[in-house]
Motif scaffolding. Structure first.
Motif, PDB file in Angstrom:
ATOM      1  N   SER A 236       0.789  -1.297   0.054  1.00 56.69           N
ATOM      2  CA  SER A 236       0.088   0.053  -0.126  1.00 56.69           C
ATOM      3  C   SER A 236       1.170   1.218   0.114  1.00 56.69           C
ATOM      4  CB  SER A 236      -0.979   0.065   1.245  1.00 56.69           C
ATOM      5  OG  SER A 236      -1.442   1.273   1.346  1.00 56.69           O
ATOM      6  N   ARG A 237       1.039   1.950  -0.969  1.00 59.46           N
ATOM      7  CA  ARG A 237       1.701   2.987  -1.415  1.00 59.46           C
ATOM      8  C   ARG A 237       1.266   4.302  -0.133  1.00 59.46           C
ATOM      9  NH1 ARG A 237      -0.328   2.807  -6.392  1.00 59.46           N
ATOM     10  NH2 ARG A 237      -1.912   4.721  -7.016  1.00 59.46           N
ATOM     11  N   GLU A 238      -0.131   4.320  -0.151  1.00 59.15           N
ATOM     12  CA  GLU A 238      -0.828   5.209   0.689  1.00 59.15           C
ATOM     13  C   GLU A 238      -0.549   4.748   1.937  1.00 59.15           C
ATOM     14  OE1 GLU A 238      -2.634   3.121  -1.514  1.00 59.15           O
ATOM     15  OE2 GLU A 238      -3.490   4.485  -2.864  1.00 59.15           O
ATOM     16  N   ALA A 239      -0.227   3.945   2.660  1.00 60.62           N
ATOM     17  CA  ALA A 239      -0.022   3.663   3.853  1.00 60.62           C
ATOM     18  C   ALA A 239       1.457   4.042   4.081  1.00 60.62           C
ATOM     19  CB  ALA A 239      -0.008   2.065   4.240  1.00 60.62           C
ATOM     20  N   ILE A 240       2.504   3.703   3.198  1.00 55.68           N
ATOM     21  CA  ILE A 240       3.926   4.104   3.275  1.00 55.68           C
ATOM     22  C   ILE A 240       3.923   5.607   3.463  1.00 55.68           C
ATOM     23  CG2 ILE A 240       5.944   4.132   1.739  1.00 55.68           C
ATOM     24  CD1 ILE A 240       5.281   1.532   0.739  1.00 55.68           C
ATOM     25  N   PHE A 241       3.373   6.389   2.603  1.00 56.66           N
ATOM     26  CA  PHE A 241       3.273   7.760   2.629  1.00 56.66           C
ATOM     27  C   PHE A 241       2.508   8.486   3.634  1.00 56.66           C
ATOM     28  CE2 PHE A 241       4.318   7.415  -2.008  1.00 56.66           C
ATOM     29  CZ  PHE A 241       5.435   8.310  -2.079  1.00 56.66           C
ATOM     30  N   ALA A 242       1.679   7.691   4.423  1.00 58.24           N
ATOM     31  CA  ALA A 242       1.042   8.189   5.560  1.00 58.24           C
ATOM     32  C   ALA A 242       1.816   7.816   6.642  1.00 58.24           C
ATOM     33  CB  ALA A 242      -0.317   7.565   5.848  1.00 58.24           C
ATOM     34  N   ASN A 243       2.719   6.668   6.830  1.00 60.42           N
ATOM     35  CA  ASN A 243       3.408   6.012   8.050  1.00 60.42           C
ATOM     36  C   ASN A 243       4.790   6.171   8.011  1.00 60.42           C
ATOM     37  OD1 ASN A 243       0.888   5.014   9.787  1.00 60.42           O
ATOM     38  ND2 ASN A 243       0.667   4.126   7.822  1.00 60.42           N
TER      39      ASN A 243
ATOM     40  N   VAL B 114      12.474   5.138  -1.397  1.00 61.02           N
ATOM     41  CA  VAL B 114      11.719   3.782  -0.925  1.00 61.02           C
ATOM     42  C   VAL B 114      12.099   2.722  -1.877  1.00 61.02           C
ATOM     43  CG1 VAL B 114       9.308   4.170  -1.947  1.00 61.02           C
ATOM     44  CG2 VAL B 114       9.753   2.946   0.067  1.00 61.02           C
ATOM     45  N   GLN B 115      12.159   3.182  -3.184  1.00 63.82           N
ATOM     46  CA  GLN B 115      12.216   2.114  -4.442  1.00 63.82           C
ATOM     47  C   GLN B 115      13.522   0.958  -4.012  1.00 63.82           C
ATOM     48  OE1 GLN B 115      13.566   3.418  -8.102  1.00 63.82           O
ATOM     49  NE2 GLN B 115      13.273   1.371  -9.148  1.00 63.82           N
ATOM     50  N   PRO B 116      14.433   1.189  -3.429  1.00 69.08           N
ATOM     51  CA  PRO B 116      15.426   0.177  -3.093  1.00 69.08           C
ATOM     52  C   PRO B 116      15.069  -0.653  -1.974  1.00 69.08           C
ATOM     53  CG  PRO B 116      16.621   2.312  -2.901  1.00 69.08           C
ATOM     54  CD  PRO B 116      15.335   2.502  -3.397  1.00 69.08           C
ATOM     55  N   VAL B 117      14.228   0.009  -0.998  1.00 77.36           N
ATOM     56  CA  VAL B 117      13.548  -0.862   0.008  1.00 77.36           C
ATOM     57  C   VAL B 117      12.422  -1.803  -0.234  1.00 77.36           C
ATOM     58  CG1 VAL B 117      12.339  -0.517   2.377  1.00 77.36           C
ATOM     59  CG2 VAL B 117      14.304   1.030   1.651  1.00 77.36           C
ATOM     60  N   ILE B 118      11.704  -1.367  -1.259  1.00 75.78           N
ATOM     61  CA  ILE B 118      10.626  -2.181  -1.875  1.00 75.78           C
ATOM     62  C   ILE B 118      11.253  -3.364  -2.518  1.00 75.78           C
ATOM     63  CG2 ILE B 118       8.862  -2.334  -3.561  1.00 75.78           C
ATOM     64  CD1 ILE B 118       8.226   0.535  -2.639  1.00 75.78           C
ATOM     65  N   ALA B 119      12.206  -3.126  -3.221  1.00 74.18           N
ATOM     66  CA  ALA B 119      12.850  -3.998  -4.235  1.00 74.18           C
ATOM     67  C   ALA B 119      13.614  -4.936  -3.070  1.00 74.18           C
ATOM     68  CB  ALA B 119      14.315  -3.403  -5.125  1.00 74.18           C
ATOM     69  N   GLN B 120      14.181  -4.737  -1.955  1.00 79.44           N
ATOM     70  CA  GLN B 120      14.748  -5.539  -1.180  1.00 79.44           C
ATOM     71  C   GLN B 120      13.697  -6.400  -0.301  1.00 79.44           C
ATOM     72  OE1 GLN B 120      15.121  -4.946   2.608  1.00 79.44           O
ATOM     73  NE2 GLN B 120      16.548  -6.817   3.020  1.00 79.44           N
ATOM     74  N   ALA B 121      12.433  -5.786   0.130  1.00 79.17           N
ATOM     75  CA  ALA B 121      11.598  -6.760   0.628  1.00 79.17           C
ATOM     76  C   ALA B 121      10.973  -7.669  -0.428  1.00 79.17           C
ATOM     77  CB  ALA B 121      10.345  -5.747   1.129  1.00 79.17           C
TER      78      ALA B 121
ATOM     79  N   PHE C   4      -3.445 -12.029   3.585  1.00 80.32           N
ATOM     80  CA  PHE C   4      -2.653 -10.844   3.481  1.00 80.32           C
ATOM     81  C   PHE C   4      -1.254 -10.990   4.163  1.00 80.32           C
ATOM     82  CE2 PHE C   4      -6.611  -8.688   2.973  1.00 80.32           C
ATOM     83  CZ  PHE C   4      -6.823  -8.469   1.586  1.00 80.32           C
ATOM     84  N   ALA C   5      -0.855 -12.440   3.924  1.00 82.56           N
ATOM     85  CA  ALA C   5       0.452 -12.707   4.906  1.00 82.56           C
ATOM     86  C   ALA C   5       1.341 -12.077   4.134  1.00 82.56           C
ATOM     87  CB  ALA C   5       0.382 -14.145   4.993  1.00 82.56           C
ATOM     88  N   ASN C   6       1.470 -11.784   2.720  1.00 80.59           N
ATOM     89  CA  ASN C   6       2.578 -11.448   1.994  1.00 80.59           C
ATOM     90  C   ASN C   6       2.387  -9.984   1.803  1.00 80.59           C
ATOM     91  OD1 ASN C   6       3.867 -13.929   1.531  1.00 80.59           O
ATOM     92  ND2 ASN C   6       2.995 -14.233  -0.352  1.00 80.59           N
ATOM     93  N   ASP C   7       2.005  -9.191   2.520  1.00 82.77           N
ATOM     94  CA  ASP C   7       1.896  -7.735   2.531  1.00 82.77           C
ATOM     95  C   ASP C   7       3.077  -7.141   2.970  1.00 82.77           C
ATOM     96  OD1 ASP C   7       1.242  -5.020   2.768  1.00 82.77           O
ATOM     97  OD2 ASP C   7      -0.545  -5.284   4.045  1.00 82.77           O
ATOM     98  N   LEU C   8       3.770  -6.441   1.950  1.00 83.50           N
ATOM     99  CA  LEU C   8       5.137  -5.979   2.234  1.00 83.50           C
ATOM    100  C   LEU C   8       5.254  -4.648   2.854  1.00 83.50           C
ATOM    101  CD1 LEU C   8       6.743  -6.565  -1.164  1.00 83.50           C
ATOM    102  CD2 LEU C   8       6.726  -8.163   0.856  1.00 83.50           C
ATOM    103  N   THR C   9       4.057  -4.008   3.165  1.00 78.35           N
ATOM    104  CA  THR C   9       3.940  -2.508   3.392  1.00 78.35           C
ATOM    105  C   THR C   9       4.628  -2.252   4.845  1.00 78.35           C
ATOM    106  OG1 THR C   9       1.982  -2.380   2.381  1.00 78.35           O
ATOM    107  CG2 THR C   9       1.958  -0.572   3.913  1.00 78.35           C
ATOM    108  N   ALA C  10       4.335  -3.104   5.687  1.00 79.59           N
ATOM    109  CA  ALA C  10       4.886  -2.840   7.165  1.00 79.59           C
ATOM    110  C   ALA C  10       6.622  -2.922   7.177  1.00 79.59           C
ATOM    111  CB  ALA C  10       4.247  -3.613   8.274  1.00 79.59           C
ATOM    112  N   ASP C  11       6.861  -3.867   6.498  1.00 72.81           N
ATOM    113  CA  ASP C  11       8.542  -4.120   6.083  1.00 72.81           C
ATOM    114  C   ASP C  11       9.050  -2.925   5.724  1.00 72.81           C
ATOM    115  OD1 ASP C  11       8.203  -6.502   7.719  1.00 72.81           O
ATOM    116  OD2 ASP C  11       8.238  -7.783   5.546  1.00 72.81           O
ATOM    117  N   VAL C  12       8.576  -2.427   4.553  1.00 73.94           N
ATOM    118  CA  VAL C  12       8.997  -1.277   3.623  1.00 73.94           C
ATOM    119  C   VAL C  12       8.878  -0.096   4.499  1.00 73.94           C
ATOM    120  CG1 VAL C  12       8.373   0.057   1.650  1.00 73.94           C
ATOM    121  CG2 VAL C  12       8.146  -2.268   1.498  1.00 73.94           C
ATOM    122  N   VAL C  13       7.767   0.232   5.280  1.00 76.97           N
ATOM    123  CA  VAL C  13       7.719   1.342   6.149  1.00 76.97           C
ATOM    124  C   VAL C  13       8.883   1.323   7.369  1.00 76.97           C
ATOM    125  CG1 VAL C  13       6.602   2.555   8.058  1.00 76.97           C
ATOM    126  CG2 VAL C  13       5.346   1.936   5.929  1.00 76.97           C
TER     127      VAL C  13
END
Length: 194
Positions: free
Chosen positions: A43-50, A135-142, A162-171
């Protein structure tokens, strides 16, 4: 073009910030089921919010917006006082001249307010671009560490596991990488009026 350059485009598309808590799967979304290997969510929205850097950028943008508005307010207040002083005055050549001059100054102030707004928008876009780049390399790593083969927008999912949700790890990864950065209001050239 790398597979992650599309991720940058995905993030750059942007959207209104939404809190990570608000994006936690609800019972209606969390329908369960098996984890589908290789399919991940973000969720890019959650990344930009958190993310801390996004919160700091939002705070800085609010400061810059207040400053830009104060510039306009400082000039608007005397104009409004002048408008009030002209109310009820007789329609003669002198009053007409004052009203015409006031109208010209009011139009100039409106142009300045629109210009300030464009500068704030340009500043917001540049800050979002910087966060997206960071954030791009962080997403790539996750993405790589979870062995993803497909990344989907979490908000487009109606339900499932939703076990494969990367959002919290990316934040978390972005917070470890960058907490804030300095930026000032973008300055754009004044647009000439016809």
């Amino acid at each position: 073009m790398s597979r992650f350059s599309t991720i940058l485009a995905f993030l750059a598309a942007g959207a209104a910030p939404v809190s990570l808590a608000a994006q936690t799967p609800t019972p209606a979304q969390g329908l369960g089921g098996p984890v589908i290997p290789g399919i991940c969510l973000l969720s890019r929205e959650a990344i930009f919010a958190n993310a801390a850097v996004a919160k700091a950028a939002t705070t800085r943008l609010a400061e810059l917006t207040r400053t830009a508005q104060a510039e306009i307010d400082q000039q608007r207040t005397p104009l409004e006082a002048e408008v009030k002083s002209l109310e009820g005055q007789p329609d003669n050549a002198q009053t007409k001249q004052k009203r015409d001059g006031l109208a010209t100054r009011w139009t100039a102030l409106q142009r300045k307010a629109a210009h300030n707004s464009r500068e704030i928008d340009a500043t917001r876009a540049k800050a979002m671009e910087r966060i997206s780049t960071e954030v791009q390399p962080v997403i790539a790593q996750a993405y790589t560490s979870r062995k993803c083969g497909l990344l989907l927008d979490r908000n487009a999912s109606l339900g499932g596991n939703f076990a494969n949700d990367l959002t919290a790890d990316v934040v978390k990864g972005l917070d470890a990488k960058l907490q804030s950065f300095n930026f000032d209001r973008e300055r754009l050239p004044e647009q000439q009026q016809p």
